[in-house]
Design a protein around this motif. Structure first.
Motif, PDB file in Angstrom:
ATOM      1  N   HIS A  74       0.812  -1.212   0.000  1.00 36.04           N
ATOM      2  CA  HIS A  74       0.000   0.000   0.000  1.00 36.04           C
ATOM      3  C   HIS A  74       0.846   1.263   0.000  1.00 36.04           C
ATOM      4  CE1 HIS A  74       0.251  -0.224   4.457  1.00 36.04           C
ATOM      5  NE2 HIS A  74       0.217   1.089   4.366  1.00 36.04           N
ATOM      6  N   ILE A  75       2.065   1.198   0.591  1.00 32.39           N
ATOM      7  CA  ILE A  75       2.937   2.375   0.490  1.00 32.39           C
ATOM      8  C   ILE A  75       3.355   2.567  -0.960  1.00 32.39           C
ATOM      9  CG2 ILE A  75       5.107   3.422   1.190  1.00 32.39           C
ATOM     10  CD1 ILE A  75       4.857   2.065   3.835  1.00 32.39           C
ATOM     11  N   GLU A  76       3.628   1.443  -1.584  1.00 31.18           N
ATOM     12  CA  GLU A  76       4.004   1.508  -2.991  1.00 31.18           C
ATOM     13  C   GLU A  76       2.864   2.154  -3.794  1.00 31.18           C
ATOM     14  OE1 GLU A  76       4.688  -2.319  -4.676  1.00 31.18           O
ATOM     15  OE2 GLU A  76       5.927  -1.561  -6.300  1.00 31.18           O
ATOM     16  N   GLY A  77       1.633   1.730  -3.458  1.00 27.67           N
ATOM     17  CA  GLY A  77       0.459   2.321  -4.110  1.00 27.67           C
ATOM     18  C   GLY A  77       0.429   3.824  -3.916  1.00 27.67           C
ATOM     19  N   ASP A  78       0.655   4.269  -2.665  1.00 27.23           N
ATOM     20  CA  ASP A  78       0.665   5.697  -2.364  1.00 27.23           C
ATOM     21  C   ASP A  78       1.710   6.405  -3.207  1.00 27.23           C
ATOM     22  OD1 ASP A  78      -1.254   5.237  -0.536  1.00 27.23           O
ATOM     23  OD2 ASP A  78      -0.100   5.828   1.245  1.00 27.23           O
ATOM     24  N   TYR A 112      -6.527   7.365   3.805  1.00 25.83           N
ATOM     25  CA  TYR A 112      -5.429   6.466   3.439  1.00 25.83           C
ATOM     26  C   TYR A 112      -4.222   7.345   3.161  1.00 25.83           C
ATOM     27  CZ  TYR A 112      -5.828   7.487  -1.534  1.00 25.83           C
ATOM     28  OH  TYR A 112      -5.822   8.118  -2.751  1.00 25.83           O
ATOM     29  N   GLY A 113      -3.049   6.719   2.987  1.00 27.15           N
ATOM     30  CA  GLY A 113      -1.785   7.452   2.892  1.00 27.15           C
ATOM     31  C   GLY A 113      -1.862   8.800   2.178  1.00 27.15           C
ATOM     32  N   VAL A 114      -2.237   8.751   0.876  1.00 25.05           N
ATOM     33  CA  VAL A 114      -2.160   9.977   0.084  1.00 25.05           C
ATOM     34  C   VAL A 114      -3.151  11.019   0.575  1.00 25.05           C
ATOM     35  CG1 VAL A 114      -2.390  10.936  -2.225  1.00 25.05           C
ATOM     36  CG2 VAL A 114      -1.313   8.708  -1.905  1.00 25.05           C
ATOM     37  N   VAL A 133       6.291  11.052   2.802  1.00 28.12           N
ATOM     38  CA  VAL A 133       5.622   9.752   2.868  1.00 28.12           C
ATOM     39  C   VAL A 133       6.205   8.925   4.018  1.00 28.12           C
ATOM     40  CG1 VAL A 133       5.106   7.636   1.613  1.00 28.12           C
ATOM     41  CG2 VAL A 133       5.168   9.816   0.401  1.00 28.12           C
ATOM     42  N   GLN A 155       4.057   7.415   7.024  1.00 30.00           N
ATOM     43  CA  GLN A 155       3.875   5.965   7.132  1.00 30.00           C
ATOM     44  C   GLN A 155       4.412   5.436   8.464  1.00 30.00           C
ATOM     45  OE1 GLN A 155       2.144   4.021   5.412  1.00 30.00           O
ATOM     46  NE2 GLN A 155       1.718   5.235   3.575  1.00 30.00           N
ATOM     47  N   ARG A 180      -3.017   3.529  -9.084  1.00 26.79           N
ATOM     48  CA  ARG A 180      -2.043   3.009  -8.115  1.00 26.79           C
ATOM     49  C   ARG A 180      -1.338   1.773  -8.655  1.00 26.79           C
ATOM     50  NH1 ARG A 180      -2.639   4.652  -2.848  1.00 26.79           N
ATOM     51  NH2 ARG A 180      -2.060   2.641  -1.987  1.00 26.79           N
ATOM     52  N   ARG A 210      -2.032  -1.452  -6.878  1.00 25.66           N
ATOM     53  CA  ARG A 210      -1.708  -1.641  -5.450  1.00 25.66           C
ATOM     54  C   ARG A 210      -2.912  -1.251  -4.617  1.00 25.66           C
ATOM     55  NH1 ARG A 210       2.086  -4.363  -7.300  1.00 25.66           N
ATOM     56  NH2 ARG A 210       3.906  -3.290  -8.101  1.00 25.66           N
ATOM     57  N   PRO A 211      -3.170  -2.021  -3.537  1.00 21.97           N
ATOM     58  CA  PRO A 211      -4.354  -1.724  -2.721  1.00 21.97           C
ATOM     59  C   PRO A 211      -4.129  -0.476  -1.857  1.00 21.97           C
ATOM     60  CG  PRO A 211      -3.118  -3.500  -1.739  1.00 21.97           C
ATOM     61  CD  PRO A 211      -2.429  -3.177  -3.028  1.00 21.97           C
ATOM     62  N   LYS A 212      -5.248   0.176  -1.507  1.00 25.58           N
ATOM     63  CA  LYS A 212      -5.169   1.258  -0.535  1.00 25.58           C
ATOM     64  C   LYS A 212      -5.312   0.652   0.851  1.00 25.58           C
ATOM     65  CE  LYS A 212      -7.144   4.960  -3.332  1.00 25.58           C
ATOM     66  NZ  LYS A 212      -8.419   5.659  -3.659  1.00 25.58           N
ATOM     67  N   LYS A 213      -4.783   1.369   1.850  1.00 29.98           N
ATOM     68  CA  LYS A 213      -4.961   0.917   3.225  1.00 29.98           C
ATOM     69  C   LYS A 213      -5.673   2.037   3.961  1.00 29.98           C
ATOM     70  CE  LYS A 213      -2.238  -1.389   6.793  1.00 29.98           C
ATOM     71  NZ  LYS A 213      -0.859  -1.569   7.291  1.00 29.98           N
TER      72      LYS A 213
END
Lengths: 881, 115
Positions: free
Chosen positions: A24-28, B25-27, B43, B47, B70, B73-76
């Protein structure tokens, strides 16, 4: 075509990032990259991406080195320790018993090992320890066994001259206790030795000042130890200072200072006077023994070979002198006499010397060393056995755990490792506890044994390696059963709890219990025997009454005033009687011996002890006259009359009525004699220790110096201080000193007492550890049979039946152990008793007592647990399942 | 109470997660903080803080959808837990307590001094 972030940094991120966070960091990162790329162009986005990746390089994000997916086995070992620790905490009681027992075993073993190593290290500090031998004199003259550590003066020089393999010979002679003065410092010193000039080339006693080779080369020189130098000279430089020997009235020049003689030496003199120039050292007299002779042999010399050449020396040199006594050497040997020189390695003196009272210092006893070493080994064995036993017992409860683990795919080797780890945790704990125990108890042990042992020896690499190997060995032994047997069990059987009480392991456990109790019963038996012998010594009819007797050995210092002092004491109403004599049947005493014979048979002389006493001696000492009379008050009249003991009557074959018979005594070695008439016979009394049989004794009416006082008061302190006041009134420099005969007597057996005490303590510890083991075992058994006990109680069994059910098996095992324990114990104790000429017999009731004691101890130990389980409410045990 | 301690940045993150509610989520968190507080957030810092808060049990996460932008890639998504809420309240109340304990004079003086 999609724009992708810089590959290198992207891959780098994928590599370092924690796998759980990676996606998910990679996704971000990708989302941000694409946004930025659209907003401000590719290169800008690249740079920001790189910055972001570098900023992610921080502890929370980077994957752990251990790996999160068992890439190595750290985690597994961690879990072994964790599970092991939790298991130990779960069984706190068992764990505590286990570790304490093992720690006590190891600690005892270590302390005894220190003791044994110290005993074995005697005289090894000498650089030439393996080459130095002492020459001793042994033989049999007219029925008397002679074993002397002293030899005639010419022996040393003769051996050096005759044999090339003798590299050097040096002699040492004891010099009473002279009074020594420097300026106004006066001390009496009883640690003075006269030695040959080459003494310090033979013995390695390091010099602080002076030259070991030349220090004693001139007459009237003296080498002193450091503590004496400080005592006499303080801050002054002692070299070339003169020490005054008030008796015999000589001056000696200090030419060297040595370090104090090491504790593990067979002598501890602190003044070494040169024999150079002394007339008696040069005398060619083979019939008088006064010198301790040490010889350095060339390397590789066959000692037995040299010893076999010594009889020729005796014949060549002593023979002619014996002939002058009126009998040729041939005839002397033909009539059953023998006399010979023997050699003894210097390192054997402390433990193996059998030269009785002529040794420089009382030595150790190799038998006690063996006994202690055996106790140490057994203690360690018992502790290890317990440890194994309890670990095994504890592990069988873990069938289910093993079953589940196996179902989940644990390999056998992993189970083995797990059990060994647990075993290691306990062993390591026990080792640490043992080290602490040694540290705490060493001072007490030193006091008990009279040694100065230090624990620092334990930190030497050799011992540390040994301990480490021991830890590994115990770990393997204790862990092996659960590790290798239990881990092999089929999971289905384990889960069904089918082998709660593996028959095999029960057999092993029984054998171990029997072994422990063999040792325990043996120790209890030995303790009773040693105790009996010691109290036998205490209570033995020794031929005189040692209570209420005080000895003033130093009263001779009063010189002419001694008689006046004696009369003053006699006038005290608290004093029953006083005798003037320095001959004391216990402790340090005057000694004198001479050859005595009956009629004209000069060659059948027997060396006989002489006592110089006055008419008060026999009544004061509480001795018993069996026939004839005591000396009369008028000292002149009985000058050639003697009183002899019963043994002398037998030895000299004086028959039924010895009174009035004549004896002849040698007065010197050149044929001088004097004739004596027996006027009385005294009941045998022990004038040497009970290790020796009573020898013939002749008492002469010849007051010697020294006082023995019989008191009739319980207030000894008051009496002694009033005597001290009288002493001071005579203005003697020496402080007043006295000894109680009873204490002197007991000091004679100090070595045996120490041994007895140490044996008692370690014996008790061993039994305690064995009981700990038994307790643990019975706890375990009771726990296993808890359901059975519950059902039995429900069906009407009473407490007594339950208790006997639980203890019966173990009690039978204990009883079986007696079969081996008692024959073994009585064999050992018989050996020990052989050293005493006067000893107890081992009686049947001692076996019974030791047996009952062992059984009672075993039963009581078990009763804690058995009664507890028997009283438990059956509901508690039956309600589950 | 030591166990409720929140750092300054942690507090900001928690509050932002609360603001974004189910969309955190992160972003989105990063953008929200940057726009509201006018400060840059890397980031990495974000994180790390999120992971720490999750380990402490103040935040819980769920796996979100994988979208095209993305690269699959999944979001968290993060959400505040009850424990997290208590921690935030605790932080706030301690701040308030401290604020209310400052004598008025001191504040005034300080303001005057800075002026």
């Amino acid at each position: 075509m999609e724009k992708v972030p810089p590959k290198l940094f992207h891959d780098f991120f994928r590599w370092f990032c924690h796998p759980e966070l990676r996606d998910h960091i990679e996704g971000d990162l990708i989302e941000l990259y694409r946004e930025r790329e659209k907003e401000s162009g590719r290169s800008n986005a690249d740079i920001k991406f790189i910055v972001d990746v570098m900023m992610l390089l921080r502890p929370g994000i980077i994957k752990p080195t251990e790996g999160y997916k068992n890439l190595n086995t750290h985690g597994m070992y961690k879990s072994y320790f964790k599970i092991g620790w939790r298991n130990l905490l779960k069984n706190k009681g068992l764990f505590a018993i286990n570790v304490t027992g093992l720690a006590m075993g190891i600690a005892t073993c270590l302390i005894i090992m220190l003791f044994v190593v110290d005993e074995l290290s005697f005289d090894r500090y000498n650089e030439k320890a393996n080459q130095i031998v002492r020459v001793i004199l042994k033989g049999k003259v007219n029925g008397e066994i002679i074993k002397e550590a002293v030899t005639p003066a010419p022996v040393g020089p003769t051996l050096k001259a005759e044999f090339p393999e003798v590299v050097a010979a040096t002699r040492l002679r004891r010099e009473g206790s002279p009074k020594i003065t420097y300026k106004n410092v006066t001390y009496r010193n009883n640690k003075v030795a006269l030695v040959d000039p080459n003494f310090f080339e033979v013995f390695t006693l390091p010099f602080i000042q002076g030259n070991p080779k030349t220090a004693l080369a001139e007459p009237h020189t003296i080498v002193i130890t450091q503590d004496q130098a400080i005592k006499y000279f303080g801050d002054e430089d002692p070299i070339n200072k003169l020490l005054d020997f008030n008796e015999p009235g000589e001056q000696y020049r200090v030419t060297g200072i040595i370090k104090d003689v090491p504790a593990n030496s067979h002598f501890h003199f602190n003044l070494f006077v040169s024999l150079e120039g002394m007339a008696h050292a040069k005398e060619d007299n083979w019939l008088e023994s006064n010198y301790y002779t040490y010889v350095v042999l060339a390397e590789g010399t066959n000692q037995a070979g040299l010893e076999s050449k010594l009889p020729a020396i005796i014949k060549k040199y002593m023979g002619p002198q014996v002939a002058r006594m009126g009998m040729t050497f041939e005839k002397f040997t033909e009539s059953g006499n023998e006399i010979g020189l023997f050699i003894q390695p210097v390192t054997d003196i402390h433990l193996h010397s059998d030269t009785q009272h002529s040794d420089l210092e009382p030595g150790g006893d190799i038998k006690s060393v063996y006994i202690f070493a055996a106790v140490a080994v057994f203690m360690l064995l018992i502790a290890c056995i317990n440890f194994m036993n309890l670990s095994t017992a504890g592990a069988t409860k873990r069938n289910k755990e093993i079953g589940v683990k196996k179902v989940l795919g644990t390999r056998r080797s992993q189970l083995v490792q797990q059990f060994l780890t647990e075993s290691f945790i306990s062993t390591a704990g026990a080792m640490i506890l043992a080290a602490i125990l040694v540290g705490i108890s060493l001072p007490a042990f030193n006091q008990l044994s009279g040694k100065e042992l230090v624990a620092s020896f334990l930190f030497s690499p050799k011992v540390m390696t040994g301990l480490f190997l021991l830890a590994i060995l115990i770990t393997l032994l204790a862990g092996s059963y659960p590790a290798f047997f239990l881990s092999s069990v089929k999971p289905i059987a384990a889960l069904k709890n089918k082998l709660t009480n593996g028959g095999q392991s029960k057999g092993i456990r029984s054998a171990l219990v029997v072994f422990q109790f063999i040792i325990s019963a043996c120790l209890i038996f030995s303790m009773i025997i040693v105790n009996q012998q010691m109290s036998y010594i205490q209570d033995k009819e020794i031929g005189y009454d040692r209570d209420q007797l005080s000895v003033l050995r130093e009263s001779w210092l009063l010189g002419k005033n001694e008689k006046a002092f004696m009369n003053q004491i006699m006038n005290d109403p608290r004093v029953e009687s006083v005798t003037m004599s320095g001959f004391i049947p216990a402790g340090p005493t005057n000694m004198s011996m001479t050859g005595v014979y009956t009629g004209r048979q000069r060659e059948s002389f027997r060396r006989t002890t002489l006592y110089d006493i006055d008419e008060q001696y026999i009544p004061t000492m509480g001795m018993k006259l069996l026939a004839g009379r005591n000396f009369s008050k008028d000292s002149g009249s009985d000058s050639s009359n003697v009183i002899i003991n019963e043994t002398a009557v037998k030895i000299f074959e004086l028959g039924e009525d010895p009174v009035g018979k004549a004896l002849t005594a040698n007065t010197n070695n050149n044929g001088g004699t004097r004739s004596l008439t027996v006027i009385g016979v005294i009941k045998d009394f022990h004038f040497r220790s009970l290790h020796e049989t009573i020898a013939p004794l002749i008492m002469l009416n010849n007051p010697s110096r020294g006082l023995i006082i019989r008191t009739k008061t319980k207030e000894m302190a008051g009496l002694l201080s009033s005597i001290e006041d009288k002493w001071k009134a005579f203005h003697v420099e020496e402080p007043f000193s006295y000894a109680l005969l009873d204490e002197l007597y007991n000091e004679t057996y100090l070595a045996e007492q120490k041994m007895g005490n140490i044996l008692k303590i370690f014996g008790a510890l061993t039994i305690f550890v064995a009981c700990l083991g038994l307790f643990g075992l019975v706890t375990f058994t009771a726990e296993q049979r808890i359901k059975e006990i519950g059902i039995r109680k429900v069906l009407g069994a009473n407490v007594r039946e339950i208790v006997s059910l639980l203890s019966r098996d173990l009690i039978i095992l204990v009883a079986i152990s007696f079969v081996v324990a008692f024959p073994f114990g009585s064999y050992l104790m018989d050996k020990w008793l052989q050293d005493f000429s006067y000893r107890i017999d081992i009686q049947w009731w001692v076996y019974a007592l030791a047996g009952i004691a062992t059984l009672v101890i075993a039963f009581l130990t078990m009763s804690f647990q058995t009664i507890k389980s028997a009283l438990a409410n059956p509901v508690e045990s039956l309600r589950s399942e | 109470m030591k166990k409720y301690q929140l750092g300054e940045f942690e507090e900001v993150v928690m509050l932002t997660v609360g603001i974004l509610h189910l969309e955190a989520y992160g972003v989105s968190i990063k953008k929200e903080i940057e726009s509201r507080l006018n400060r840059n957030v890397s980031v990495g810092a974000l994180q790390t803080a999120l992971k720490r808060l999750e380990d402490k049990g103040y935040l819980k996460s769920r796996e979100g959808e994988a979208t095209e932008e993305r690269a699959g890639r999944p979001k968290k998504y993060f959400q505040i837990t009850a424990l997290g809420k208590r921690a935030m309240e605790h932080t706030k109340s301690t701040r308030d307590e401290l604020w209310s304990a400052i004598p008025k004079m001191a504040l005034n003086l300080k303001i005057v001094g800075n002026w």
